[in-house]
Scaffold this motif. Structure first.
Motif, mmCIF file in Angstrom:
data_model
loop_
_atom_site.group_PDB
_atom_site.id
_atom_site.type_symbol
_atom_site.label_atom_id
_atom_site.label_comp_id
_atom_site.label_asym_id
_atom_site.label_seq_id
_atom_site.Cartn_x
_atom_site.Cartn_y
_atom_site.Cartn_z
ATOM 1 N N GLY A 1 0.806 -1.210 0.000
ATOM 2 C CA GLY A 1 0.000 0.000 0.000
ATOM 3 C C GLY A 1 0.839 1.260 0.000
ATOM 4 O O GLY A 1 0.571 2.205 -0.741
ATOM 5 N N ASP A 2 1.863 1.282 0.828
ATOM 6 C CA ASP A 2 2.741 2.448 0.943
ATOM 7 C C ASP A 2 4.186 1.992 1.073
ATOM 8 O O ASP A 2 4.475 0.922 1.619
ATOM 9 N N TYR A 3 5.090 2.845 0.595
ATOM 10 C CA TYR A 3 6.517 2.525 0.583
ATOM 11 C C TYR A 3 7.307 3.751 1.015
ATOM 12 O O TYR A 3 7.114 4.841 0.471
ATOM 13 N N THR A 4 8.161 3.571 2.010
ATOM 14 C CA THR A 4 9.012 4.649 2.507
ATOM 15 C C THR A 4 10.464 4.201 2.451
ATOM 16 O O THR A 4 10.791 3.095 2.877
ATOM 17 N N ALA B 1 4.849 3.079 -4.486
ATOM 18 C CA ALA B 1 4.568 1.655 -4.292
ATOM 19 C C ALA B 1 4.192 0.965 -5.595
ATOM 20 O O ALA B 1 4.438 -0.233 -5.760
ATOM 21 N N SER B 2 3.582 1.704 -6.532
ATOM 22 C CA SER B 2 3.081 1.077 -7.764
ATOM 23 C C SER B 2 4.200 0.549 -8.657
ATOM 24 O O SER B 2 3.963 -0.335 -9.483
ATOM 25 N N SER B 3 5.419 1.062 -8.505
ATOM 26 C CA SER B 3 6.509 0.626 -9.380
ATOM 27 C C SER B 3 7.491 -0.301 -8.664
ATOM 28 O O SER B 3 8.610 -0.515 -9.146
ATOM 29 N N ILE B 4 7.092 -0.859 -7.526
ATOM 30 C CA ILE B 4 7.883 -1.910 -6.891
ATOM 31 C C ILE B 4 7.613 -3.222 -7.620
ATOM 32 O O ILE B 4 6.465 -3.602 -7.839
ATOM 33 N N VAL B 5 8.684 -3.914 -8.018
ATOM 34 C CA VAL B 5 8.558 -5.133 -8.817
ATOM 35 C C VAL B 5 9.364 -6.255 -8.179
ATOM 36 O O VAL B 5 10.288 -6.022 -7.403
ATOM 37 N N VAL B 6 9.009 -7.474 -8.548
ATOM 38 C CA VAL B 6 9.699 -8.636 -7.997
ATOM 39 C C VAL B 6 10.982 -8.898 -8.783
ATOM 40 O O VAL B 6 11.113 -8.516 -9.955
ATOM 41 N N THR C 1 10.963 11.672 -9.825
ATOM 42 C CA THR C 1 11.030 10.777 -10.991
ATOM 43 C C THR C 1 12.361 10.036 -11.081
ATOM 44 O O THR C 1 12.451 9.021 -11.772
ATOM 45 N N ALA C 2 13.388 10.520 -10.398
ATOM 46 C CA ALA C 2 14.682 9.837 -10.396
ATOM 47 C C ALA C 2 14.619 8.498 -9.680
ATOM 48 O O ALA C 2 15.540 7.684 -9.792
ATOM 49 N N LYS C 3 13.525 8.247 -8.957
ATOM 50 C CA LYS C 3 13.395 7.021 -8.178
ATOM 51 C C LYS C 3 12.166 6.192 -8.549
ATOM 52 O O LYS C 3 12.036 5.064 -8.078
ATOM 53 N N ASN C 4 11.255 6.733 -9.355
ATOM 54 C CA ASN C 4 9.969 6.042 -9.513
ATOM 55 C C ASN C 4 9.881 5.136 -10.731
ATOM 56 O O ASN C 4 8.818 4.593 -11.024
ATOM 57 N N MET C 5 11.000 4.926 -11.441
ATOM 58 C CA MET C 5 10.950 4.057 -12.626
ATOM 59 C C MET C 5 10.971 2.577 -12.253
ATOM 60 O O MET C 5 10.648 1.726 -13.071
ATOM 61 N N GLY C 6 11.308 2.266 -11.028
ATOM 62 C CA GLY C 6 11.304 0.872 -10.601
ATOM 63 C C GLY C 6 12.105 0.671 -9.331
ATOM 64 O O GLY C 6 13.154 1.287 -9.132
#
Length: 413
Positions: free
Chosen positions: A118-121, A159-164, A248-253
Motif C-alpha cells: 500500500g505504501d513505501y518509505t 509503491a506502484s513501481s515496486i517489482v519482484v 522521478t529519479a526514483k519512480n521508474m522501478g
C-alpha cells in the motif's frame, strides 16, 4: 532441527529459515503462499488444514497481507508448525500424496510480489553512505546535514513501481542539467545506478490515524526482511531534487526479492546496535538489539558475459534501526498497514569495496569500476544485470535471502 527434505550444502533455505513468498505454476496459475525449503517451495495453502483454525484463512490467501496482519504470537504458531511439518517423523513425511502435492521444485515456480504494497518509505540510514554523498556534493565540513544524527531521514516512494526480482527495468528519460549555468535538456538518463538496500514489511494490526508507536514496541510491527535494489537516475535526481527531494529519479522501478525472511530466523545473528551520538530523543530510544550481521553482495553481469562482484557490505553499518524508523514514521500519528514496505536506504561500509552504489564506487564518475574481460563502468549500461544477494552465517548455520536481480533495458526512442 533436521528436515526429511534434502538441503544442499550452503543452501539459502534450511529448516531454520523458511522465508515466505507467493508463487504460481503453469499448471495452476493461482497465486499461493509458500515457504522456501532447500530446492523446493512448500505450498502452505495445500496444508492449511493442518494448522490451527485461527491462521488457516491467512494461509489460503493469494498474498501475505492477511498473514502479516496477524500478531506476533500467531506468526510464531505458523512458523513452529511449518518447521514441525517439514521435520523428520512428521505426518507430512508419512503422507506421500500430500507431500507430493505440497512440495514443488522452485525451478517450476513463478514468484510474485509477496504482498500488496500500500505504501513505501525509503530511509537514509547508512552513515557511511550519507557521509560519502555529503563529501562529494558539499565537502568534508558539511558532509552530514545538521538533522542527520537526530532523526531517520526518509522520503515516501512510489509503491506502484515496486517489482519482484527478475523484472527488467527500462532506462528512464527525463530532464537533466549536463552543464551548470546552462538550460536543462531532455533525454535518456546517462547516470543510471543501483542502490543496495534492505527492506522490511510492516505487520500486526493496522494502526489508526493519530496513533504512535514507540521504538521499544515497534518490533511487534515488523514481519520480515527482504533484499532491495532502489534504482536511481542520478543526473535526473541532481536537477529535480531541490527543494523537495527524490521524485522521478526514483519512480521508474524498485526491485525486491520474492522472499521475506521472518525476524525469528534472523535472531541468531543479532548484534549490537550502531553507536549513536548525540543521544536520541526518548521516542527513538530502545534497549532491544535490532541490528543484524547480514552479509550483502552486489554483482554486475554485462549482457552475455560473466558477473563481477563490485560491492560487499553488511547491514551492521546501518546507523538507524528499523525500530527507530517505525517510531519516527508514526510519531506524527501517521497510520501504517500490514504490507507497507520500509527500506534502509543505500548500505555502504567503511572501505571502497563496500560502497553500495555506483555513485560511490566510481566516486561521482571520477573512477572506473573494473568488471571481467577488461570491461569498465562508471554507471550502469544497457544490458547490465544487477544481482544482489545476502546471507547470515554463524556456528555452521547459514540463512540466505535468495537473490534480487534486474536487467537494464534501453530507453524508449
Amino acid at each position: 532441527m533436521e528436515s526429511f527434505i534434502h538441503i544442499p550444502h550452503e543452501s539459502d533455505f534450511p529448516l531454520e529459515n523458511l522465508p515466505y513468498g507467493v508463487f504460481s505454476t503453469k499448471n495452476d496459475p493461482k497465486k499461493r503462499i509458500c515457504v522456501a525449503i532447500g530446492l523446493y517451495v512448500f505450498d502452505l495453502s495445500s496444508v492449511s488444514h493442518l494448522y490451527p483454525q485461527e491462521v488457516q484463512n491467512a494461509l489460503r490467501a493469494t498474498s501475505l497481507n492477511t498473514l502479516m496482519g496477524l500478531n506476533y504470537d500467531q506468526w510464531d504458531v505458523v512458523r513452529k508448525r511449518t518447521q514441525h511439518l517439514l521435520s523428520r517423523g512428521s505426518e507430512l513425511e508419512q503422507n506421500i500424496d500430500l507431500r507430493e502435492k505440497s512440495l514443488i521444485l522452485q525451478t517450476e515456480c513463478e514468484m510474485h510480489l509477496p504482498a500488496q504494497i500500500g505504501d513505501y518509505t525509503d530511509f537514509y540510514s547508512s552513515i557511511h553512505h550519507a557521509t560519502n554523498v555529503g563529501l562529494m556534493f558539499r565537502g568534508k565540513d558539511n558532509a552530514l546535514m545538521p538533522n542527520w544524527k537526530y532523526l531517520p531521514v526518509g522520503y515516501h516512494g512510489r509503491a506502484s513501481s515496486i517489482v519482484v526480482s527478475g523484472t527488467p527495468i527500462k532506462r528512464p528519460k527525463g530532464q537533466t542539467l549536463p552543464v551548470d549555468g546552462q538550460p536543462p535538456v531532455f533525454g535518456p538518463c546517462r547516470l543510471f545506478d543501483f542502490e543496495l538496500e534492505m527492506a522490511f514489511f510492516i505487520g500486526g494490526a493496522e494502526t489508526k490515524l493519530g496513533e504512535t508507536i514507540k521504538a521499544e514496541d515497534a518490533w511487534k510491527n515488523i514481519f520480515g526482511f527482504t533484499l532491495m535494489n532502489d534504482w536511481s537516475a542520478r543526473d535526473i535526481q541532481k536537477w529535480e531534487y531541490v527543494p523537495l527531494g527524490p521524485f522521478t529519479a526514483k519512480n521508474m522501478g524498485t526491485t525486491i526479492s520474492p522472499w521475506v525472511i521472518p525476524v525469528a530466523a534472523l535472531e541468531p545473528f543479532l548484534i549490537d546496535n550502531f553507536p549513536q551520538e548525540p543521544e536520541v530523543f526518548p521516542y527513538l530510544k530502545h534497549n532491544k538489539k535490532f541490528n543484524f550481521d547480514i552479509n550483502l553482495q552486489v554483482a554486475i553481469r554485462p549482457d552475455g558475459k560473466d558477473a563481477t562482484t563490485v560491492c560487499k557490505s553488511n547491514t551492521k553499518y546501518l546507523y538507524w534501526t528499523p525500530l527507530q524508523q517505525v517510531a519516527h514514521h508514526t510519531v506524527t500519528g501517521c497510520n501504517i498497514r500490514p504490507g507497507d514496505l520500509m527500506a534502509s536506504g543505500t548500505i555502504s561500509g567503511e572501505t571502497d569495496d563496500s560502497f553500495g552504489s555506483m555513485l560511490e564506487l566510481s566516486w561521482k564518475g571520477t573512477k572506473e569500476v573494473r568488471l571481467g574481460n577488461g570491461a569498465v563502468r562508471k554507471f550502469l549500461q544497457d544490458g547490465d544485470e544487477v544481482v544482489i544477494t545476502g546471507f547470515c552465517k554463524k556456528n555452521g548455520l547459514r540463512i540466505g535471502f535468495g537473490s534480487c536481480t534486474g536487467k537494464v533495458l534501453p530507453a524508449d526512442l
